[in-house]
Design a protein around this motif. Structure first.
Motif, PDB file in Angstrom:
ATOM      1  N   GLN A 229     -18.571  -9.509  22.809  1.00  0.00           N
ATOM      2  CA  GLN A 229     -19.747  -9.852  23.631  1.00  0.00           C
ATOM      3  C   GLN A 229     -19.454 -10.987  24.603  1.00  0.00           C
ATOM      4  OE1 GLN A 229     -22.454 -10.601  20.392  1.00  0.00           O
ATOM      5  NE2 GLN A 229     -23.212  -8.510  20.424  1.00  0.00           N
ATOM      6  N   SER A 230     -18.253 -10.958  25.170  1.00  0.00           N
ATOM      7  CA  SER A 230     -17.817 -11.955  26.158  1.00  0.00           C
ATOM      8  C   SER A 230     -17.887 -13.374  25.622  1.00  0.00           C
ATOM      9  CB  SER A 230     -18.674 -11.855  27.438  1.00  0.00           C
ATOM     10  OG  SER A 230     -18.621 -10.544  27.937  1.00  0.00           O
ATOM     11  N   HIS A 231     -17.804 -13.524  24.314  1.00  0.00           N
ATOM     12  CA  HIS A 231     -17.892 -14.866  23.733  1.00  0.00           C
ATOM     13  C   HIS A 231     -16.531 -15.536  23.766  1.00  0.00           C
ATOM     14  CE1 HIS A 231     -19.047 -18.201  21.281  1.00  0.00           C
ATOM     15  NE2 HIS A 231     -18.224 -17.871  20.319  1.00  0.00           N
ATOM     16  N   LEU A 232     -16.486 -16.719  24.334  1.00  0.00           N
ATOM     17  CA  LEU A 232     -15.228 -17.461  24.372  1.00  0.00           C
ATOM     18  C   LEU A 232     -14.726 -17.688  22.955  1.00  0.00           C
ATOM     19  CD1 LEU A 232     -15.554 -20.286  27.037  1.00  0.00           C
ATOM     20  CD2 LEU A 232     -13.938 -18.407  26.997  1.00  0.00           C
TER      21      LEU A 232
ATOM     22  N   VAL B 182      -9.460 -12.304   0.150  1.00  0.00           N
ATOM     23  CA  VAL B 182      -8.791 -12.611   1.413  1.00  0.00           C
ATOM     24  C   VAL B 182      -9.643 -12.061   2.553  1.00  0.00           C
ATOM     25  CG1 VAL B 182      -6.705 -12.289   2.818  1.00  0.00           C
ATOM     26  CG2 VAL B 182      -6.510 -12.469   0.337  1.00  0.00           C
ATOM     27  N   VAL B 183      -9.886 -12.892   3.569  1.00  0.00           N
ATOM     28  CA  VAL B 183     -10.612 -12.445   4.760  1.00  0.00           C
ATOM     29  C   VAL B 183      -9.683 -12.583   5.956  1.00  0.00           C
ATOM     30  CG1 VAL B 183     -12.620 -12.747   6.255  1.00  0.00           C
ATOM     31  CG2 VAL B 183     -12.827 -13.189   3.805  1.00  0.00           C
ATOM     32  N   LEU B 184      -9.385 -11.472   6.603  1.00  0.00           N
ATOM     33  CA  LEU B 184      -8.537 -11.459   7.796  1.00  0.00           C
ATOM     34  C   LEU B 184      -9.422 -11.404   9.030  1.00  0.00           C
ATOM     35  CD1 LEU B 184      -5.879  -8.870   6.581  1.00  0.00           C
ATOM     36  CD2 LEU B 184      -5.402 -11.247   7.086  1.00  0.00           C
ATOM     37  N   ILE B 185      -9.248 -12.353   9.949  1.00  0.00           N
ATOM     38  CA  ILE B 185     -10.047 -12.391  11.176  1.00  0.00           C
ATOM     39  C   ILE B 185      -9.111 -12.098  12.339  1.00  0.00           C
ATOM     40  CG2 ILE B 185     -11.680 -13.738  12.545  1.00  0.00           C
ATOM     41  CD1 ILE B 185     -11.427 -15.699   9.863  1.00  0.00           C
ATOM     42  N   GLU B 186      -9.235 -10.896  12.886  1.00  0.00           N
ATOM     43  CA  GLU B 186      -8.368 -10.492  13.994  1.00  0.00           C
ATOM     44  C   GLU B 186      -9.048 -10.824  15.312  1.00  0.00           C
ATOM     45  OE1 GLU B 186      -6.636  -6.546  16.253  1.00  0.00           O
ATOM     46  OE2 GLU B 186      -7.923  -6.301  14.513  1.00  0.00           O
ATOM     47  N   THR B 187      -8.340 -11.491  16.222  1.00  0.00           N
ATOM     48  CA  THR B 187      -8.937 -11.858  17.507  1.00  0.00           C
ATOM     49  C   THR B 187      -8.551 -10.863  18.586  1.00  0.00           C
ATOM     50  OG1 THR B 187      -7.091 -13.232  18.244  1.00  0.00           O
ATOM     51  CG2 THR B 187      -8.747 -14.288  16.869  1.00  0.00           C
ATOM     52  N   VAL B 188      -9.233 -10.978  19.719  1.00  0.00           N
ATOM     53  CA  VAL B 188      -9.020 -10.068  20.839  1.00  0.00           C
ATOM     54  C   VAL B 188      -7.575 -10.105  21.321  1.00  0.00           C
ATOM     55  CG1 VAL B 188      -9.617  -9.691  23.260  1.00  0.00           C
ATOM     56  CG2 VAL B 188     -11.409 -10.158  21.595  1.00  0.00           C
ATOM     57  N   GLY B 189      -6.987 -11.282  21.421  1.00  0.00           N
ATOM     58  CA  GLY B 189      -5.618 -11.398  21.910  1.00  0.00           C
ATOM     59  C   GLY B 189      -5.255 -12.846  22.119  1.00  0.00           C
ATOM     60  N   VAL B 190      -4.045 -13.093  22.601  1.00  0.00           N
ATOM     61  CA  VAL B 190      -3.580 -14.469  22.787  1.00  0.00           C
ATOM     62  C   VAL B 190      -4.084 -15.016  24.113  1.00  0.00           C
ATOM     63  CG1 VAL B 190      -1.557 -15.923  23.083  1.00  0.00           C
ATOM     64  CG2 VAL B 190      -1.540 -14.124  21.390  1.00  0.00           C
ATOM     65  N   GLY B 191      -4.634 -16.186  24.086  1.00  0.00           N
ATOM     66  CA  GLY B 191      -5.115 -16.846  25.289  1.00  0.00           C
ATOM     67  C   GLY B 191      -5.705 -18.182  24.904  1.00  0.00           C
TER      68      GLY B 191
ATOM     69  N   SER C 282      -8.662 -19.432  25.137  1.00  0.00           N
ATOM     70  CA  SER C 282      -9.967 -19.434  24.486  1.00  0.00           C
ATOM     71  C   SER C 282      -9.925 -18.868  23.074  1.00  0.00           C
ATOM     72  CB  SER C 282     -10.969 -18.646  25.329  1.00  0.00           C
ATOM     73  OG  SER C 282     -10.575 -17.298  25.435  1.00  0.00           O
ATOM     74  N   GLU C 283      -8.910 -18.029  22.771  1.00  0.00           N
ATOM     75  CA  GLU C 283      -8.856 -17.383  21.454  1.00  0.00           C
ATOM     76  C   GLU C 283      -8.604 -18.369  20.314  1.00  0.00           C
ATOM     77  OE1 GLU C 283      -7.796 -15.759  24.134  1.00  0.00           O
ATOM     78  OE2 GLU C 283      -9.126 -14.057  23.920  1.00  0.00           O
ATOM     79  N   THR C 284      -8.150 -19.566  20.646  1.00  0.00           N
ATOM     80  CA  THR C 284      -7.764 -20.515  19.603  1.00  0.00           C
ATOM     81  C   THR C 284      -8.940 -21.000  18.764  1.00  0.00           C
ATOM     82  OG1 THR C 284      -7.868 -22.273  21.263  1.00  0.00           O
ATOM     83  CG2 THR C 284      -5.706 -21.335  20.810  1.00  0.00           C
ATOM     84  N   VAL C 285     -10.176 -20.659  19.151  1.00  0.00           N
ATOM     85  CA  VAL C 285     -11.329 -21.059  18.339  1.00  0.00           C
ATOM     86  C   VAL C 285     -11.293 -20.397  16.960  1.00  0.00           C
ATOM     87  CG1 VAL C 285     -12.960 -19.259  19.036  1.00  0.00           C
ATOM     88  CG2 VAL C 285     -13.812 -21.531  18.511  1.00  0.00           C
ATOM     89  N   VAL C 286     -10.506 -19.317  16.818  1.00  0.00           N
ATOM     90  CA  VAL C 286     -10.395 -18.670  15.501  1.00  0.00           C
ATOM     91  C   VAL C 286      -9.824 -19.649  14.478  1.00  0.00           C
ATOM     92  CG1 VAL C 286      -8.054 -17.712  15.707  1.00  0.00           C
ATOM     93  CG2 VAL C 286      -9.745 -16.537  14.330  1.00  0.00           C
TER      94      VAL C 286
END
Length: 327
Positions: free
Chosen positions: A121-124, A145-154, A156-160
């Motif tokens: 949803q276009s969330h940074l 175990v909870v795996l959180i997969e992010t959109v990709g490397v960038g 803004s993605e570091t908030v994970v």
């Protein structure tokens, strides 16, 4: 919706109840947000804690294949695994394909696994805005175990990293120039770098790439939350399921050390504080989305554009009208 009954079903580990609860927390409707807050309040003291693993990597690196192989290995050891996979949303329509379940066919049929694709949803941050709350629900449901997969490397993605205990960076074998393409910031946040596709013709290239990253990691400033030898780079093959157990052993060793040294609980406390501040910011921004606020912004914007008011005075006037004077 009966929130008390829903919370009891989640605590009993019912997957359908968990899916329904995640749909509730992802809703932006005011009544749903109130119910979601009540649900999370009911579940906050259950004392269940999973290992939260954030996973990021460039598109095409094999994240879905890795998650399926890694998750299947963990469920084979009797662990319950939840996967929160975030799909990019279209900037034009706001829609997402949400294809992760089709790419993780074996894991999606595993009774000890739960896969939930969510639109970004276009969330940074590369993660859905409510992913943090979804993690809390998965923990309450008894997942290990909870795996959180992010959109990709960038950038803004570091908030994970603000919602995970371990941050894993998945990379593909490449030439020496590959180091140029990875931002220093995301490398500084990584706890373990996994060079995937270390099989067949790419095995030698993967070994060289791993050595390059291991050298680069040694040049970074030492972090207090790391024991000797971390962060580290390793090779894995999700396709051949090689190196996955070794990677899991290293993850467990790092989490164990951080627990004993007091960094684990301290980090979670810092994350809770971070998300409180984010919620506050989102709530304040939401005040600007009301029809009245938008109309006033348009009126004051015209005044600024015509030179009748300065931006600073107009902004103060708007905040005053919303009861948010900046003093």
């Amino acid at each position: 919706m009966d929130i008390e009954q829903l919370s009891e079903r989640i605590l009993a580990g019912e997957r359908r109840a968990l899916a329904r609860a995640i749909t509730l927390i992802e809703s932006s409707r005011a009544d749903h947000r109130a119910q979601a807050a009540e649900l999370l309040e009911r579940l906050k003291g259950v004392g269940r804690h999973a290992i939260r693993i954030g996973l990021s990597g460039t598109p095409g690196v094999g994240k879905s294949t890795f998650i399926e192989s890694f998750g299947s290995m963990l469920t084979g050891q009797g662990l319950r695994v939840a996967v929160l996979a975030v799909d990019p949303s279209s900037a034009r329509s706001g829609g997402s394909i949400l294809g992760d379940k089709t790419r993780m066919d074996r894991l999606s049929r595993d009774p000890n696994a739960f896969i939930r694709p969510s639109p970004s949803q276009s969330h940074l941050g590369g993660v859905a805005r409510r992913s943090r709350e979804a993690v809390a629900l998965c923990e309450a449901a008894g997942f290990d175990v909870v795996l959180i997969e992010t959109v990709g490397v960038g950038q803004s993605e570091t908030v994970v990293a603000e919602m995970s205990d371990l941050f894993i960076l998945l990379l593909a074998p490449a030439g020496g120039d590959e180091l140029q393409g990875v931002k220093r910031g995301i490398m500084e946040m990584a706890d373990i770098i996994l060079v995937n596709k270390a099989d067949g013709d790419l095995k030698a290239a993967a070994t060289r790439t791993c050595a390059d990253y291991a050298g680069a990691l040694r040049l970074l400033r030492k972090r207090p939350q790391d024991p000797e030898g971390f962060p580290k780079a390793m090779t894995v093959s999700a396709l051949e399921e090689d190196g996955l157990q070794r990677a899991w052993d290293e993850m467990q060793a790092l989490v164990g050390w951080r627990r004993e040294a007091g960094f684990f609980d301290g980090r979670r406390a810092d994350q809770a504080r971070y998300w409180f501040e984010q919620e506050l910011r989102q709530a304040l921004l939401a005040k600007l989305e009301t029809p009245e606020a938008k109309a006033e912004m348009a009126r004051l914007g015209e005044a600024v554009a015509s030179g009748e008011a300065t931006p600073a005075v107009a902004a103060r006037q708007l905040l005053s009208g919303l009861g948010l004077e900046d003093g």
